[in-house]
Design an enzyme around this catalytic site. Structure first.
Site, PDB file in Angstrom:
ATOM      1  N   GLN A  17       0.834  -1.243   0.095  1.00 56.71           N
ATOM      2  CA  GLN A  17      -0.101  -0.043  -0.175  1.00 56.71           C
ATOM      3  C   GLN A  17       0.899   1.211   0.096  1.00 56.71           C
ATOM      4  O   GLN A  17       2.070   0.990   0.062  1.00 56.71           O
ATOM      5  CB  GLN A  17      -1.068  -0.098   1.311  1.00 56.71           C
ATOM      6  CG  GLN A  17      -0.241  -0.101   2.558  1.00 56.71           C
ATOM      7  CD  GLN A  17      -1.174   0.487   3.680  1.00 56.71           C
ATOM      8  OE1 GLN A  17      -2.357  -0.339   3.493  1.00 56.71           O
ATOM      9  NE2 GLN A  17      -0.708   0.708   4.897  1.00 56.71           N
ATOM     10  N   TYR A 147      10.603   8.616  15.664  1.00 57.58           N
ATOM     11  CA  TYR A 147      10.583   8.586  14.165  1.00 57.58           C
ATOM     12  C   TYR A 147      11.534   9.490  13.360  1.00 57.58           C
ATOM     13  O   TYR A 147      12.198   9.084  12.536  1.00 57.58           O
ATOM     14  CB  TYR A 147       8.947   8.910  13.624  1.00 57.58           C
ATOM     15  CG  TYR A 147       8.913   8.938  11.991  1.00 57.58           C
ATOM     16  CD1 TYR A 147       8.535   7.852  11.376  1.00 57.58           C
ATOM     17  CD2 TYR A 147       8.707  10.265  11.282  1.00 57.58           C
ATOM     18  CE1 TYR A 147       8.466   7.838  10.016  1.00 57.58           C
ATOM     19  CE2 TYR A 147       8.395  10.245  10.069  1.00 57.58           C
ATOM     20  CZ  TYR A 147       8.365   9.282   9.393  1.00 57.58           C
ATOM     21  OH  TYR A 147       7.928   9.225   8.125  1.00 57.58           O
TER      22      TYR A 147
END
Length: 245
Positions: A17, A147
């Site tokens: 995806q 992150y």
């Protein structure tokens, strides 16, 4: 399409995806033979293109990665796309959160690149593309502690690989996208306390006034995979709608 990748074999992670899927389709449409991998078999099953072959792969498993490299053989293009966005500051980041994010966002690139690089070297070179981000790796954002840390690491990883193998035909670059409208982003918006406001906030941080689409990003990936970028290596290329101006 112009067949800019004709004759090339490409291996992609997280191709079920989002950006990985868009890259797999873009590479195939430009003539590459694509190996699209993901941990999600159902997502891979939706990739319907004669130039794409799929394989279920857990990039956190060194044995699976090594077996994939042995089975597939040498490739010309490698796109390390797998990653995860953790929300929170250092105070909201547990050791498990840290370990998972570092493993998926950074160590997976180490495993996959280490497995496929020898084949590239034996066959005279290749292009490695890594998924970084403008978030924290180039510009600090709130609640993106681990992150941003891992994505900054991706830039260092990219430059180190590029420097080590620049004379052996290997080009290694990374892209630093802005906020891209993907299923991952939609999941984060949906899980927010106020999804409507969350979407507005994501859009507001883009100076162009909109989210990026995967089609805004995939042309840069095709360029880096193609021979058109044969003099480009060690670069962290921003495609962020002006966030880091």
């Amino acid at each position: 399409m112009t067949q800019r990748l004709a004759g090339k074999t490409a291996f992609l992670t997280a191709a079920g995806q989002g950006m990985g899927r868009a890259a797999a389709l873009a590479f195939a449409q430009e003539g590459a033979q694509v190996w699209a991998t993901d941990i999600n078999a159902e997502a891979l099953a939706t990739l319907d293109h004669p130039g794409i072959r799929t394989r279920v792969l857990d990039v956190r498993n060194s044995a699976e990665v090594a077996l994939a490299a042995a089975d597939i053989g040498p490739v010309n293009v490698l796109f390390n796309c797998a990653g995860f966005v953790h929300n929170g500051s250092i105070l909201q980041c547990s050791e498990d959160d840290w370990d998972f994010s570092v493993d998926l966002n950074l160590s997976s690139m180490f495993r996959v690149t280490r497995a496929f690089l020898p084949g590239m070297l034996e066959h005279g070179g290749g292009a490695i593309i890594n998924m970084a981000s403008m978030a924290s790796s180039l510009k600090g954002f709130p609640n993106r502690f681990v992150y941003g840390t891992t994505k900054a690491g991706v830039i260092g990883f990219t430059k180190a690989v590029a420097a080590d193998f620049v004379k052996q035909g290997i080009r290694c670059n990374c892209i630093c996208p802005g906020t891209v409208d993907t299923p991952s982003l939609r999941g984060r918006i949906a899980s927010a306390a106020d999804p409507v406001q969350a979407e507005k906030d994501f859009i507001a941080r883009q100076p162009m006034g909109r989210l990026a689409t995967v089609d805004d990003i995939s042309p840069l990936l095709v360029y880096l995979a193609s021979d058109e970028s044969k003099f480009v290596t060690g670069a962290a290329l921003s495609v962020d709608g002006g966030v880091t101006i």
